[in-house]
Design an enzyme around this catalytic site. Structure first.
Site, PDB file in Angstrom:
ATOM      1  N   PRO A   1     -33.611  44.152 -24.161  1.00 15.47           N
ATOM      2  CA  PRO A   1     -33.695  45.789 -24.608  1.00 15.47           C
ATOM      3  C   PRO A   1     -34.811  46.206 -25.068  1.00 15.47           C
ATOM      4  O   PRO A   1     -34.971  47.407 -25.437  1.00 15.47           O
ATOM      5  CB  PRO A   1     -32.390  45.772 -25.522  1.00 15.47           C
ATOM      6  CG  PRO A   1     -31.923  44.519 -26.124  1.00 15.47           C
ATOM      7  CD  PRO A   1     -32.729  43.476 -24.948  1.00 15.47           C
TER       8      PRO A   1
ATOM      9  N   TYR B   1     -43.406  52.973 -21.431  1.00 16.71           N
ATOM     10  CA  TYR B   1     -42.027  53.052 -21.872  1.00 16.71           C
ATOM     11  C   TYR B   1     -41.669  54.506 -21.533  1.00 16.71           C
ATOM     12  O   TYR B   1     -40.126  54.586 -21.693  1.00 16.71           O
ATOM     13  CB  TYR B   1     -42.521  53.333 -23.526  1.00 16.71           C
ATOM     14  CG  TYR B   1     -41.494  53.724 -24.715  1.00 16.71           C
ATOM     15  CD1 TYR B   1     -40.822  52.157 -25.078  1.00 16.71           C
ATOM     16  CD2 TYR B   1     -40.578  54.625 -24.825  1.00 16.71           C
ATOM     17  CE1 TYR B   1     -39.747  52.027 -26.022  1.00 16.71           C
ATOM     18  CE2 TYR B   1     -39.800  54.292 -25.941  1.00 16.71           C
ATOM     19  CZ  TYR B   1     -39.178  53.258 -26.289  1.00 16.71           C
ATOM     20  OH  TYR B   1     -38.185  53.358 -27.189  1.00 16.71           O
TER      21      TYR B   1
ATOM     22  N   TYR C   1     -40.801  49.891 -33.688  1.00 15.58           N
ATOM     23  CA  TYR C   1     -40.776  48.478 -33.208  1.00 15.58           C
ATOM     24  C   TYR C   1     -41.484  47.434 -34.252  1.00 15.58           C
ATOM     25  O   TYR C   1     -42.762  47.984 -34.373  1.00 15.58           O
ATOM     26  CB  TYR C   1     -41.083  48.403 -32.026  1.00 15.58           C
ATOM     27  CG  TYR C   1     -40.217  48.933 -30.949  1.00 15.58           C
ATOM     28  CD1 TYR C   1     -40.233  50.439 -30.707  1.00 15.58           C
ATOM     29  CD2 TYR C   1     -39.324  48.262 -30.243  1.00 15.58           C
ATOM     30  CE1 TYR C   1     -39.468  51.155 -29.885  1.00 15.58           C
ATOM     31  CE2 TYR C   1     -38.672  48.958 -29.268  1.00 15.58           C
ATOM     32  CZ  TYR C   1     -38.700  50.126 -29.073  1.00 15.58           C
ATOM     33  OH  TYR C   1     -37.750  50.880 -27.916  1.00 15.58           O
TER      34      TYR C   1
ATOM     35  N   HIS D   1     -38.241  62.605 -28.201  1.00 10.57           N
ATOM     36  CA  HIS D   1     -39.358  62.115 -28.773  1.00 10.57           C
ATOM     37  C   HIS D   1     -40.565  61.972 -28.133  1.00 10.57           C
ATOM     38  O   HIS D   1     -40.537  61.783 -26.748  1.00 10.57           O
ATOM     39  CB  HIS D   1     -38.921  60.710 -29.175  1.00 10.57           C
ATOM     40  CG  HIS D   1     -38.033  60.543 -30.379  1.00 10.57           C
ATOM     41  ND1 HIS D   1     -37.826  59.614 -31.026  1.00 10.57           N
ATOM     42  CD2 HIS D   1     -37.363  61.577 -31.078  1.00 10.57           C
ATOM     43  CE1 HIS D   1     -36.821  59.831 -32.028  1.00 10.57           C
ATOM     44  NE2 HIS D   1     -36.438  60.863 -31.830  1.00 10.57           N
TER      45      HIS D   1
ATOM     46  N   LYS E   1     -34.874  50.009 -21.304  1.00 12.23           N
ATOM     47  CA  LYS E   1     -35.077  50.056 -19.820  1.00 12.23           C
ATOM     48  C   LYS E   1     -33.846  49.941 -19.057  1.00 12.23           C
ATOM     49  O   LYS E   1     -33.693  50.615 -18.067  1.00 12.23           O
ATOM     50  CB  LYS E   1     -36.080  49.068 -19.076  1.00 12.23           C
ATOM     51  CG  LYS E   1     -37.514  49.569 -19.555  1.00 12.23           C
ATOM     52  CD  LYS E   1     -38.052  50.696 -18.867  1.00 12.23           C
ATOM     53  CE  LYS E   1     -38.952  51.301 -19.495  1.00 12.23           C
ATOM     54  NZ  LYS E   1     -38.832  52.362 -20.547  1.00 12.23           N
TER      55      LYS E   1
HETATM   56  P1  RFL Z   1     -22.075  48.567 -17.436  1.00  7.66           P
HETATM   57  O1  RFL Z   1     -22.504  49.536 -18.496  1.00  7.66           O
HETATM   58  O2  RFL Z   1     -21.714  47.087 -17.759  1.00  7.66           O
HETATM   59  O3  RFL Z   1     -20.629  49.248 -16.752  1.00  7.66           O
HETATM   60  C1  RFL Z   1     -20.134  48.224 -15.780  1.00  7.66           C
HETATM   61  C2  RFL Z   1     -18.587  48.820 -15.536  1.00  7.66           C
HETATM   62  O4  RFL Z   1     -17.909  47.842 -14.539  1.00  7.66           O
HETATM   63  C3  RFL Z   1     -16.652  47.423 -15.193  1.00  7.66           C
HETATM   64  N1  RFL Z   1     -16.329  46.165 -14.543  1.00  7.66           N
HETATM   65  C4  RFL Z   1     -15.281  46.063 -13.618  1.00  7.66           C
HETATM   66  N2  RFL Z   1     -14.729  46.985 -13.005  1.00  7.66           N
HETATM   67  C5  RFL Z   1     -13.736  46.477 -11.965  1.00  7.66           C
HETATM   68  N3  RFL Z   1     -13.622  45.453 -11.743  1.00  7.66           N
HETATM   69  C6  RFL Z   1     -14.520  44.348 -12.233  1.00  7.66           C
HETATM   70  N4  RFL Z   1     -14.358  43.080 -11.812  1.00  7.66           N
HETATM   71  C7  RFL Z   1     -15.398  44.768 -13.292  1.00  7.66           C
HETATM   72  N5  RFL Z   1     -16.372  44.052 -13.983  1.00  7.66           N
HETATM   73  C8  RFL Z   1     -16.632  45.108 -14.616  1.00  7.66           C
HETATM   74  C9  RFL Z   1     -16.955  47.274 -16.658  1.00  7.66           C
HETATM   75  O5  RFL Z   1     -15.683  47.266 -17.519  1.00  7.66           O
HETATM   76  C10 RFL Z   1     -18.027  48.554 -16.909  1.00  7.66           C
HETATM   77  O6  RFL Z   1     -17.099  49.601 -17.343  1.00  7.66           O
HETATM   78  O7  RFL Z   1     -23.055  48.568 -16.292  1.00  7.66           O
HETATM   79  P2  RFL Z   1     -23.905  49.969 -15.695  1.00  7.66           P
HETATM   80  O8  RFL Z   1     -23.068  51.175 -15.318  1.00  7.66           O
HETATM   81  O9  RFL Z   1     -24.874  49.445 -14.623  1.00  7.66           O
HETATM   82  O10 RFL Z   1     -24.916  50.604 -16.958  1.00  7.66           O
HETATM   83  C11 RFL Z   1     -25.847  49.615 -17.605  1.00  7.66           C
HETATM   84  C12 RFL Z   1     -25.942  49.976 -18.925  1.00  7.66           C
HETATM   85  O11 RFL Z   1     -24.915  49.850 -19.729  1.00  7.66           O
HETATM   86  C13 RFL Z   1     -27.347  48.944 -19.495  1.00  7.66           C
HETATM   87  O12 RFL Z   1     -28.161  48.638 -18.819  1.00  7.66           O
HETATM   88  C14 RFL Z   1     -27.643  49.460 -20.928  1.00  7.66           C
HETATM   89  O13 RFL Z   1     -26.726  49.742 -21.915  1.00  7.66           O
HETATM   90  C15 RFL Z   1     -28.851  48.559 -21.558  1.00  7.66           C
HETATM   91  N6  RFL Z   1     -29.213  48.780 -22.732  1.00  7.66           N
HETATM   92  C16 RFL Z   1     -30.231  49.855 -22.915  1.00  7.66           C
HETATM   93  N7  RFL Z   1     -30.691  50.709 -21.748  1.00  7.66           N
HETATM   94  C17 RFL Z   1     -31.456  51.934 -21.737  1.00  7.66           C
HETATM   95  O14 RFL Z   1     -31.888  52.493 -21.000  1.00  7.66           O
HETATM   96  N8  RFL Z   1     -31.819  52.032 -22.763  1.00  7.66           N
HETATM   97  C18 RFL Z   1     -31.572  51.698 -24.423  1.00  7.66           C
HETATM   98  O15 RFL Z   1     -32.028  52.167 -25.382  1.00  7.66           O
HETATM   99  C19 RFL Z   1     -30.730  50.479 -24.063  1.00  7.66           C
HETATM  100  N9  RFL Z   1     -30.344  49.795 -25.170  1.00  7.66           N
HETATM  101  C20 RFL Z   1     -28.870  48.310 -23.889  1.00  7.66           C
HETATM  102  C21 RFL Z   1     -29.577  48.647 -25.371  1.00  7.66           C
HETATM  103  C22 RFL Z   1     -27.971  47.020 -23.883  1.00  7.66           C
HETATM  104  C23 RFL Z   1     -27.650  46.580 -24.946  1.00  7.66           C
HETATM  105  N10 RFL Z   1     -26.646  45.493 -24.897  1.00  7.66           N
HETATM  106  C24 RFL Z   1     -25.308  45.467 -25.808  1.00  7.66           C
HETATM  107  C25 RFL Z   1     -26.635  44.863 -23.791  1.00  7.66           C
HETATM  108  C26 RFL Z   1     -29.268  48.006 -26.219  1.00  7.66           C
HETATM  109  C27 RFL Z   1     -28.163  47.066 -26.159  1.00  7.66           C
HETATM  110  C28 RFL Z   1     -28.095  46.102 -27.480  1.00  7.66           C
HETATM  111  C1  PHB Z   2     -30.811  51.703 -29.261  1.00  4.04           C
HETATM  112  O1  PHB Z   2     -30.962  53.083 -30.047  1.00  4.04           O
HETATM  113  O2  PHB Z   2     -29.836  51.300 -28.857  1.00  4.04           O
HETATM  114  C2  PHB Z   2     -32.439  51.311 -28.726  1.00  4.04           C
HETATM  115  C3  PHB Z   2     -33.264  51.839 -28.567  1.00  4.04           C
HETATM  116  C4  PHB Z   2     -34.438  51.378 -28.395  1.00  4.04           C
HETATM  117  C5  PHB Z   2     -34.417  49.976 -27.723  1.00  4.04           C
HETATM  118  C6  PHB Z   2     -33.342  49.516 -27.648  1.00  4.04           C
HETATM  119  C7  PHB Z   2     -32.116  50.068 -28.099  1.00  4.04           C
HETATM  120  O3  PHB Z   2     -35.534  49.614 -27.387  1.00  4.04           O
END
Ligand code: RFL
Ligand code: PHB
Length: 395
Positions: free
Chosen positions: A294, A385, A202, A72, A298
């Site tokens: 989110p 961004y 957004y 994009h 980031k």
């Molecule tokens: P994770 O993904 O939480 O993975 C951690 C892993 O550790 C395990 N764990 C354990 N294992 C052993 N012993 C323990 N005591 C443990 N405790 C936990 C867990 O089971 C898991 O498998 O962290 P990690 O790897 O640092 O990754 C981070 C990302 O997942 C997170 O930053 C993103 O998902 C955030 N996020 C977004 N990030 C972006 O860069 N772009 C996006 O568009 C974006 N959209 C989002 C998001 C997060 C969202 N939510 C639900 C928080 C949208 C949403 C809605």
């Molecule tokens: C997503 O597609 O899950 C998403 C995209 C942009 C954001 C957050 C989440 O800022």
């Protein structure tokens, strides 16, 4: 058991770090609390900055992403009945972001990691405890099938997310935590419907924030700002679609194709940073050290710079016996973390409804009007961004 780097957590940070280390011949063991299916099913990030996409390629797992990911050039902001595009590519010298879901990225990483001779993954590892890392004798204690096991390692990477065991193991007087909890959450819905627009939208509206995102040309991801007391059960698909249409300009709402949800969930929003990110031989990576709301997409992209810095520092140690980069890890990683914390907080604050006070919405509209009329304003959004650069002196 024994290894070079013990990794707690088999989410994107732990998996990608293990692969980056493996490319340099460094061995690691990953302890993951859940099973593979559980980790892969978590629907989260959708947008990858170039830095994260490059890291996937460097880790040797970029092929499917490059084939199926959507590039994009811009995003759209809507407010006050207006639709304004931010042409990120032209404002940043050609930088783009990629739409590629965290579910797919995690699958690609597991496919590679489970075939990698330098990496062992232990699923369903319980009661993981990092110990000895302040005294130069790091060990990981854990239970598997009811039996206690100990892994001796040189370094520990805490990649276990916000609720993990690594940060929790650090004595409280050795760290400082900064936290802001926002007075709302995001209700997300995934559906097998074509996205309403070819780029992300957004939306700032009087009724609250909305986001139109996607996973592919046929799969959409939508979000609504909701109160912290809202329950998913109270949101039928019909109610969701009705509400999101009301938060978008009419000409966009009319085009929206609706359908049954595949997934619906509510996530709270917080800003959180731990300082420092290193404790002796334990290094925190990704969500274990920081969380951002989110709104700027980031979270995972911030984990990317941590993985980049830590893998670079560990490779310098194992290949050249250098410890200078390990010593700079925390400070260098935190600089980019705070920049993203600031952007995510700011973008959240101009796009969401914080209270019923009408002056607040008017001030947001004035700020958005100013930003959209100014090349400097649009550039500031675009630069943040697409992602701020990694520190080029870290080598
Ligand atoms: P994770 O993904 O939480 O993975 C951690 C892993 O550790 C395990 N764990 C354990 N294992 C052993 N012993 C323990 N005591 C443990 N405790 C936990 C867990 O089971 C898991 O498998 O962290 P990690 O790897 O640092 O990754 C981070 C990302 O997942 C997170 O930053 C993103 O998902 C955030 N996020 C977004 N990030 C972006 O860069 N772009 C996006 O568009 C974006 N959209 C989002 C998001 C997060 C969202 N939510 C639900 C928080 C949208 C949403 C809605
Ligand atoms: C997503 O597609 O899950 C998403 C995209 C942009 C954001 C957050 C989440 O800022």
């Amino acid at each position: 058991m024994q290894t070079q780097v013990g990794i707690i957590g088999g989410g994107p940070s732990g998996l990608c770090l293990a692969r980056l280390l493996s490319q340099a011949g460094i061995k690691s063991i990953i302890l993951e609390r859940q099973n593979r299916e559980y980790v892969e099913a978590r629907i989260r990030a959708g947008i990858l900055e170039q830095g994260m996409a490059d890291l996937m390629r460097k880790a040797g797992v970029g092929a499917r992403m490059d084939k199926e990911g959507l590039l994009h050039d811009g995003i759209v902001l809507t407010f006050d009945g207006r639709e304004e595009r931010i042409d990120m590519a032209s404002l940043t010298g050609g930088k783009q972001v990629m739409v590629y879901g965290q579910t797919e990225l995690t699958k690609d990483l597991y496919d590679a990691v489970l075939k990698d001779d330098n990496i062992t993954v232990i699923f369903e590892a319980r009661d993981v405890h990092p110990v000895g890392y302040m005294d130069g004798k790091p060990k990981l204690e854990f239970h598997k099938d009811g039996k206690q096991t100990i892994i001796d390692c040189d370094y520990i990477a805490g990649c276990d997310g916000y609720h993990g065991a690594s940060r929790a193991s650090v004595p409280r007087d050795k760290l400082k935590e900064y936290e802001r909890i926002y007075p709302f959450g995001w209700l997300g819905l995934l559906s097998e419907t074509p996205p309403v627009h070819e780029e992300l939208i957004y939306a700032n509206s009087k009724r609250g924030f909305a986001l139109c995102s996607m996973r592919s040309h046929t799969r959409s991801r939508y979000y609504l700002q909701v109160g912290l007391d809202e329950k998913v059960e109270d949101w039928s698909d019909e109610r969701f679609w009705d509400e999101i249409r009301r938060r978008l300009p009419e000409h966009i709402a009319e085009k929206m194709v609706t359908g049954p949800s595949i997934e619906k969930s509510i996530a709270p929003l917080r800003s959180f940073v731990t300082e420092p990110m290193r404790f002796g031989n334990l290094f925190l990576v990704g969500d274990a050290a920081h969380i951002v709301p989110p709104t700027g997409a980031k979270g995972l992209n911030l984990a990317a710079s941590d993985m980049y810095y830590l893998s670079t520092a560990l490779i310098a140690y194992y290949k050249e016996g250098r410890t200078d980069l390990l010593d700079r890890y925390s400070e260098t990683a935190l600089r980019r973390v705070w920049a993203a914390v600031r952007f995510s907080w700011w973008f959240t604050s101009i796009m969401h409804k914080f209270n019923e006070d009408p002056i607040e919405h008017k001030i947001q509209l004035a700020e958005l009007d100013y930003l959209m009329g100014s090349t400097a304003g649009k550039t500031t959004i675009a630069e943040n961004y697409v992602g701020l650069p990694f520190d080029p002196t870290f080598e």
